[in-house]
Design a protein around this motif. Sequence first.
Motif, PDB file in Angstrom:
ATOM      1  N   UNK A 153       0.859  -1.182   0.000  1.00 28.10           N
ATOM      2  CA  UNK A 153       0.000   0.000   0.000  1.00 28.10           C
ATOM      3  C   UNK A 153       0.897   1.235   0.000  1.00 28.10           C
ATOM      4  N   UNK A 154       0.321   2.425  -0.214  1.00 27.23           N
ATOM      5  CA  UNK A 154       1.144   3.647  -0.153  1.00 27.23           C
ATOM      6  C   UNK A 154       1.837   3.833   1.199  1.00 27.23           C
ATOM      7  N   UNK A 155       1.385   3.159   2.240  1.00 26.19           N
ATOM      8  CA  UNK A 155       1.988   3.263   3.574  1.00 26.19           C
ATOM      9  C   UNK A 155       2.843   2.048   3.914  1.00 26.19           C
ATOM     10  N   UNK A 156       3.217   1.307   2.907  1.00 25.42           N
ATOM     11  CA  UNK A 156       4.031   0.118   3.128  1.00 25.42           C
ATOM     12  C   UNK A 156       3.187  -1.142   3.076  1.00 25.42           C
ATOM     13  N   UNK A 157       3.845  -2.282   3.235  1.00 23.02           N
ATOM     14  CA  UNK A 157       3.136  -3.562   3.200  1.00 23.02           C
ATOM     15  C   UNK A 157       2.248  -3.711   4.427  1.00 23.02           C
ATOM     16  N   UNK A 158       1.037  -4.172   4.191  1.00 23.01           N
ATOM     17  CA  UNK A 158       0.089  -4.411   5.267  1.00 23.01           C
ATOM     18  C   UNK A 158      -0.363  -5.868   5.201  1.00 23.01           C
ATOM     19  N   UNK A 159      -0.685  -6.406   6.362  1.00 17.22           N
ATOM     20  CA  UNK A 159      -1.143  -7.794   6.450  1.00 17.22           C
ATOM     21  C   UNK A 159      -2.654  -7.810   6.620  1.00 17.22           C
ATOM     22  N   UNK A 160      -3.331  -8.652   5.830  1.00 19.46           N
ATOM     23  CA  UNK A 160      -4.792  -8.697   5.843  1.00 19.46           C
ATOM     24  C   UNK A 160      -5.285 -10.120   6.070  1.00 19.46           C
ATOM     25  N   UNK A 161      -6.377 -10.209   6.819  1.00 19.01           N
ATOM     26  CA  UNK A 161      -7.148 -11.446   6.913  1.00 19.01           C
ATOM     27  C   UNK A 161      -8.340 -11.279   5.980  1.00 19.01           C
ATOM     28  N   UNK A 162      -8.422 -12.125   4.964  1.00 20.99           N
ATOM     29  CA  UNK A 162      -9.351 -11.892   3.853  1.00 20.99           C
ATOM     30  C   UNK A 162     -10.317 -13.047   3.666  1.00 20.99           C
ATOM     31  N   UNK A 163     -11.559 -12.697   3.410  1.00 20.28           N
ATOM     32  CA  UNK A 163     -12.589 -13.669   3.033  1.00 20.28           C
ATOM     33  C   UNK A 163     -13.145 -13.260   1.679  1.00 20.28           C
ATOM     34  N   UNK A 164     -13.063 -14.178   0.705  1.00 20.90           N
ATOM     35  CA  UNK A 164     -13.618 -13.932  -0.631  1.00 20.90           C
ATOM     36  C   UNK A 164     -14.693 -14.970  -0.914  1.00 20.90           C
ATOM     37  N   UNK A 165     -15.813 -14.503  -1.461  1.00 21.04           N
ATOM     38  CA  UNK A 165     -16.933 -15.399  -1.749  1.00 21.04           C
ATOM     39  C   UNK A 165     -17.429 -15.133  -3.166  1.00 21.04           C
ATOM     40  N   UNK A 166     -17.794 -16.183  -3.897  1.00 19.59           N
ATOM     41  CA  UNK A 166     -18.389 -15.973  -5.221  1.00 19.59           C
ATOM     42  C   UNK A 166     -19.801 -15.407  -5.106  1.00 19.59           C
ATOM     43  N   UNK A 167     -20.208 -14.592  -6.074  1.00 19.43           N
ATOM     44  CA  UNK A 167     -21.543 -13.988  -6.097  1.00 19.43           C
ATOM     45  C   UNK A 167     -22.278 -14.509  -7.342  1.00 19.43           C
ATOM     46  N   UNK A 168     -23.534 -14.930  -7.147  1.00 22.90           N
ATOM     47  CA  UNK A 168     -24.311 -15.507  -8.238  1.00 22.90           C
ATOM     48  C   UNK A 168     -25.583 -14.696  -8.474  1.00 22.90           C
ATOM     49  N   UNK A 169     -26.114 -14.781  -9.702  1.00 21.62           N
ATOM     50  CA  UNK A 169     -27.429 -14.196  -9.962  1.00 21.62           C
ATOM     51  C   UNK A 169     -28.489 -15.243  -9.631  1.00 21.62           C
ATOM     52  N   UNK A 170     -29.767 -14.901  -9.857  1.00 22.29           N
ATOM     53  CA  UNK A 170     -30.846 -15.802  -9.446  1.00 22.29           C
ATOM     54  C   UNK A 170     -30.924 -17.055 -10.304  1.00 22.29           C
ATOM     55  N   UNK A 171     -30.237 -17.032 -11.439  1.00 16.76           N
ATOM     56  CA  UNK A 171     -30.212 -18.231 -12.288  1.00 16.76           C
ATOM     57  C   UNK A 171     -29.043 -19.157 -11.922  1.00 16.76           C
ATOM     58  N   UNK A 172     -28.218 -18.698 -10.969  1.00 20.60           N
ATOM     59  CA  UNK A 172     -27.078 -19.511 -10.566  1.00 20.60           C
ATOM     60  C   UNK A 172     -25.821 -19.238 -11.349  1.00 20.60           C
ATOM     61  N   UNK A 173     -25.851 -18.228 -12.222  1.00 19.60           N
ATOM     62  CA  UNK A 173     -24.651 -17.873 -12.973  1.00 19.60           C
ATOM     63  C   UNK A 173     -23.770 -16.954 -12.130  1.00 19.60           C
TER      64      UNK A 173
END
Length: 331
Positions: A153-173
């Motif tokens: 980052x502009x303030x140096x390296x930062x450590x993150x705990x991250x959660x990523x989730x897929x997002x779907x439409x109502x048809x499941x795409x």
Amino acid sequence: MSGALRRLHSNDNEYAPPGAAAETARLRAEVDALRRRVVELETAWTAALSPTPITPEDGGSFTGASELLDESRAILGAMLAHGPTVVFVKDVSGRYALINRHFSALFDATPTAVLGKTDYDLFPPEVAARIRKTDQDILVEGRAHEYEGTIPTPRGERTFSTLKVPVYDRRGDVLGLACFSSDITELRRAEAERDEMERLAGEAREATLRELEAPLMPIARGVLAIPLVGELGEARARHVEAVVLSGVTERQVEWVILDVTGLRTAGAAAICGLSRVARAARLLGASVVVTGMRAELARTLGAMDEGKPEFISLSTLESGIEYTLRRRRRK
């Protein structure tokens, strides 16, 4: 259906409690209303995530969906603005579709400068490639992924705990993925400092214990006493040997008194170590006196059949001190 069964079913209402038909109709109406509400919410949520505008042909009410969309955006906007984490959404091609104010503050970037860009526009190539690989794995596997990592980052390296989730439409795409990331840099830094303090404290404890295992006590010029307490195993015997030889060399010691009055146990290897200490000390010009040896230690020493021991054995520490001082005065 037989005539009897038809007559039986035709008379069912005769046995229903008063008002049951009206109550049933009311419950059915509520269920239908809830179903319509669910459809409207799904439609509004899809519209909020999809760039394609919703139309009445999609199966929902345009006016109702628009109102729900406004409400959803208000709620979502409040969560994004005041939530404690970095939040963003990417489409399937990896382009940023939404960021919150924490993201903007962290990277000193306005939404205009970020939306529509990819990680390759924001980070060094190797970092962007790593992020993209993680995102693609999540989209392919179709499940959430939680991990910890560092990001420049502009303030140096930062450590993150991250959660990523897929997002779907109502048809499941799949529409893309949503990310919730907490900056834990200070937490990890504090943990590292705590671990370092614990390591230093552990080293200090070990040094203190080593000193207590074989403490050097100057009795007079050229005379040292080392009281041994507890158990004398092979490893401790080697440590005592090192302390004695170091003391003899550095302090020009002529006499070393090893007081074993406080020893609880000492195996054959430990007794052999005492003999080894005495032999090494004699080679350096010093003599060893062992005081306080109990009968069981003497039996162990006698059973070793190593000939005459290389040290002088006296009953008490006091007698050992008197002996060494008397011998020293004779010189």
